[in-house]
Scaffold this motif. Structure first.
Motif, short mmCIF file in Angstrom:
data_model
loop_
_atom_site.label_atom_id
_atom_site.label_comp_id
_atom_site.label_asym_id
_atom_site.label_seq_id
_atom_site.Cartn_x
_atom_site.Cartn_y
_atom_site.Cartn_z
N PRO A 13 -9.53 27.03 44.94
CA PRO A 13 -9.97 28.22 44.20
C PRO A 13 -9.09 28.46 42.99
O PRO A 13 -7.89 28.19 43.01
N LYS A 14 -9.69 28.96 41.93
CA LYS A 14 -8.88 29.33 40.76
C LYS A 14 -7.93 30.47 41.12
O LYS A 14 -6.83 30.56 40.59
N GLU A 39 -2.77 47.44 45.44
CA GLU A 39 -1.57 46.64 45.16
C GLU A 39 -1.98 45.17 45.16
O GLU A 39 -2.49 44.66 46.15
N ILE A 40 -1.79 44.48 44.04
CA ILE A 40 -2.28 43.11 43.88
C ILE A 40 -1.12 42.13 43.84
O ILE A 40 -0.11 42.36 43.16
N PHE A 41 -1.25 41.03 44.58
CA PHE A 41 -0.37 39.89 44.41
C PHE A 41 -1.18 38.63 44.62
O PHE A 41 -2.37 38.69 44.95
N MET A 42 -0.57 37.47 44.39
CA MET A 42 -1.29 36.21 44.45
C MET A 42 -0.59 35.24 45.40
O MET A 42 0.61 35.36 45.68
N LYS A 43 -1.36 34.28 45.88
CA LYS A 43 -0.81 33.12 46.57
C LYS A 43 -1.16 31.87 45.75
O LYS A 43 -2.17 31.87 45.03
N THR A 44 -0.35 30.84 45.86
CA THR A 44 -0.63 29.59 45.16
C THR A 44 -1.52 28.69 46.03
O THR A 44 -1.60 28.87 47.25
N SER A 45 -2.18 27.72 45.40
CA SER A 45 -3.22 26.95 46.09
C SER A 45 -2.69 26.08 47.23
O SER A 45 -3.43 25.76 48.15
N ASN A 46 -1.41 25.70 47.19
CA ASN A 46 -0.85 24.89 48.27
C ASN A 46 -0.81 25.67 49.59
O ASN A 46 -0.68 25.09 50.67
N ALA A 47 -0.95 27.00 49.51
CA ALA A 47 -0.91 27.84 50.72
C ALA A 47 -2.22 27.76 51.50
O ALA A 47 -2.25 28.08 52.70
N ASP A 178 -13.43 31.84 44.52
CA ASP A 178 -12.21 32.64 44.65
C ASP A 178 -12.21 33.34 46.01
O ASP A 178 -13.27 33.69 46.54
N ILE A 179 -11.02 33.57 46.54
CA ILE A 179 -10.91 34.30 47.79
C ILE A 179 -9.99 35.49 47.60
O ILE A 179 -9.04 35.44 46.83
#
Length: 221
Positions: A13-14, A39-47, A178-179
């Motif tokens: 996912p992008k 509250e927004i944060f991100m994870k990287t695709s390797n996760a 996207d998720i």
């Protein structure tokens, strides 16, 4: 219709978008500051990982923790999506574990490192269409080695899926595949439960169930 999770839809996912502090009882147990917006944060695709994948424990001193969550899978790209239009952009719902290494999460001011180790975003086991999912009455339950740790109605979310999509899409163009992790209820190890439960260790199995979707199971090793 309940669909099998198709990793070709979500293998890269992008965006892996996460909502933090979306249940009042989780805010209370962690004593973390919050706002009147998501509250927004991100994870990287390797996760990204799947049902029954192993979550590797690199070092128990990193303080591994679980967070059972409902996950939105985006099926139609969009920007500035209104709440009324949100359902049109949802492919379906699945289950996720927002695995966290608390030592890394709070080592600095940004959460991304403590949220993005390999396999720190397992999802599955199925994707369920929003037409076949009863959000209003559905319960999420997290167990560790069979012991119930989290249990809540999804309706307890402060920001529901339509509000999340509306807010995020004001600033980020959502793409197909996207998720979005929608936040976790109380019962994590962080905060009041550290002495009671202890951090996850090698050999532990975390199971997260949402009625109407199934159970996501991952072992930590």
């Amino acid at each position: 219709m309940k669909e099998s999770t198709n990793r070709t839809l979500i293998t890269n996912p992008k965006n892996i978008i996460c909502i933090g502090l979306n249940y009042a009882d989780h805010i209370e147990e962690t004593s973390l500051a919050t706002h009147d917006f998501p509250e927004i944060f991100m994870k990287t695709s390797n996760a990204l990982a799947s049902h029954q994948d192993i979550v590797p424990i690199q070092d128990e001193n990193l303080h591994y923790d679980y967070e059972g969550e409902l996950v939105i899978v985006i099926g139609k790209a969009g920007k500035n999506i209104s709440r009324d239009q949100a359902k049109e952009h949802i492919l379906g719902y699945t289950i996720g574990n927002d695995v966290s290494a608390r030592t890394l999460q709070f080592r600095g001011s940004q959460w991304i490192l403590g949220k993005s180790l390999d396999n720190f975003a397992p999802i599955g086991p199925t994707i369920v269409s929003p037409d076949d999912f009863d959000f209003e009455s559905t319960t999420i339950t997290t167990t560790v080695n069979g012991e119930i740790r989290q249990q809540a109605k999804l309706q307890q979310m402060m920001f529901k899926p339509d509000a999340i999509i509306e807010f995020v899409s004001q600033f980020i163009t959502l793409q197909e595949g996207d998720i979005i992790f929608t936040g976790t209820p109380s019962g994590v190890v962080l905060g009041k439960n550290e002495k009671r439960y202890g951090w996850l260790k090698s050999g532990d199995t975390v199971s997260i169930s949402i009625s109407g979707i199934g159970t996501l199971v991952n072992q930590f090793k």
